[in-house]
Design a protein around this motif. Sequence first.
Motif, PDB file in Angstrom:
ATOM      1  N   ALA A   1      30.731 118.707   9.615  1.00 10.51           N
ATOM      2  CA  ALA A   1      31.267 118.789  10.974  1.00 10.51           C
ATOM      3  C   ALA A   1      30.243 118.418  12.039  1.00 10.51           C
ATOM      4  N   SER A   2      28.962 118.652  11.738  1.00 10.33           N
ATOM      5  CA  SER A   2      27.914 118.469  12.745  1.00 10.33           C
ATOM      6  C   SER A   2      27.490 117.025  12.962  1.00 10.33           C
ATOM      7  N   ARG A   3      27.932 116.127  12.119  1.00 12.79           N
ATOM      8  CA  ARG A   3      27.489 114.737  12.248  1.00 12.79           C
ATOM      9  C   ARG A   3      28.116 114.078  13.479  1.00 12.79           C
TER      10      ARG A   3
ATOM     11  N   LEU B   1      24.305 117.628  15.031  1.00 11.95           N
ATOM     12  CA  LEU B   1      24.219 118.483  16.217  1.00 11.95           C
ATOM     13  C   LEU B   1      24.823 119.845  15.881  1.00 11.95           C
ATOM     14  N   PHE B   2      24.006 120.899  15.975  1.00 12.74           N
ATOM     15  CA  PHE B   2      24.434 122.250  15.630  1.00 12.74           C
ATOM     16  C   PHE B   2      24.350 123.159  16.857  1.00 12.74           C
ATOM     17  N   ARG B   3      25.375 123.980  17.050  1.00 14.67           N
ATOM     18  CA  ARG B   3      25.317 124.950  18.142  1.00 14.67           C
ATOM     19  C   ARG B   3      24.462 126.141  17.707  1.00 14.67           C
TER      20      ARG B   3
ATOM     21  N   LEU C   1      33.586 118.595  17.681  1.00 13.51           N
ATOM     22  CA  LEU C   1      32.880 119.759  17.137  1.00 13.51           C
ATOM     23  C   LEU C   1      33.712 121.027  17.280  1.00 13.51           C
ATOM     24  N   PRO C   2      33.557 121.977  16.344  1.00 14.22           N
ATOM     25  CA  PRO C   2      34.306 123.242  16.420  1.00 14.22           C
ATOM     26  C   PRO C   2      33.998 123.967  17.726  1.00 14.22           C
ATOM     27  N   PRO C   3      35.019 124.623  18.296  1.00 14.99           N
ATOM     28  CA  PRO C   3      34.813 125.363  19.557  1.00 14.99           C
ATOM     29  C   PRO C   3      33.910 126.581  19.345  1.00 14.99           C
ATOM     30  N   LYS C   4      33.345 127.079  20.408  1.00 20.31           N
ATOM     31  CA  LYS C   4      32.444 128.213  20.329  1.00 20.31           C
ATOM     32  C   LYS C   4      33.210 129.483  19.977  1.00 20.31           C
TER      33      LYS C   4
ATOM     34  N   GLU D   1      25.519 128.135  14.239  1.00 18.55           N
ATOM     35  CA  GLU D   1      26.851 128.617  13.892  1.00 18.55           C
ATOM     36  C   GLU D   1      27.276 128.135  12.511  1.00 18.55           C
ATOM     37  N   ASP D   2      28.030 128.983  11.846  1.00 21.33           N
ATOM     38  CA  ASP D   2      28.582 128.655  10.535  1.00 21.33           C
ATOM     39  C   ASP D   2      29.974 128.086  10.758  1.00 21.33           C
TER      40      ASP D   2
END
Length: 286
Positions: free
Chosen positions: A259-261, A171-173, A283-286, A248-249
């Motif tokens: 991180a996206s898994r 899952l990628f933002r 997941l990393p914050p926006k 996002e990187d």
Amino acid sequence: MLQNIALAVMILSSLGLIWLFIRSMWRRYVRLMAETPRLDREWVDDCKHLTTAKFKGSKVSLSKVRDFKWKNKREHDGKWADIDVDLDDIKDVWFVIDHFHSIKALAHTMLTFEFGSGDFITFSFETRREVGEKYHPWDGLWRAYELYLLISTERDALHLRTNARSHKVHLFRVQAPPGKDKALFSALCDRSNALAETPEWYHTITSTCTTSIVDQVNLITPGRIPRMWRTLLPGHSARAAWKLKLIEDWGGYDATITASRIDERAMKWDGKEEYSEFIRAHLPPK
């Protein structure tokens, strides 16, 4: 003399077989070109309905959104819902890659729109299968399936893959310029409305999950995603999206993939918390 005659017979026989093959393929091609996609077949339960959208300003009313609760790969409660959302309330757009096969290149891609209201709506271009029909890439080259735009709750679309099917899912933002998220959601709704009126054929190469998403992105931003081999092999689409700065990187490509898994975390879901919030907690914050 006899050798020359034998050689001539072999050549003529080969040419005859080639001619029969070409004639057979031509007849099949002509027959297929005469086929037209339809809306009135006996569809399997999970693609029985087509979602339609009605707009009133920034408000969108979605009718027949799939909202199944999957007990396993095949059993579900068969619920279809009507959901209202507000384009001004879009919080994030997410790009999903479902690695359903051990061959990395084979995967399925989707888009999820997250709303401030707590709704997560997923768009997935798929094949619309008839009762007793199974998908095969070869058949998809020959007008075997209608193109289907599934609009569902994210819990339906992703829980099926992460938990019921035990697939590897990322899952990628998405990095969407201001206003492009609304335009993309509207374009996808328009596409669904169009397919509900005029069906089209699915094609394994030219009209798939990923190429259909590319078409919609390029519709609102011409040339944003160039044609490339990675769009034909969805399992490699993450690198293309990362290079094109569509997602996002999160610390470089390898770190972003790690991180996206979400499937490993999704397997720990107990059904009490909201599924979409739960799978995003790490997941990393926006």
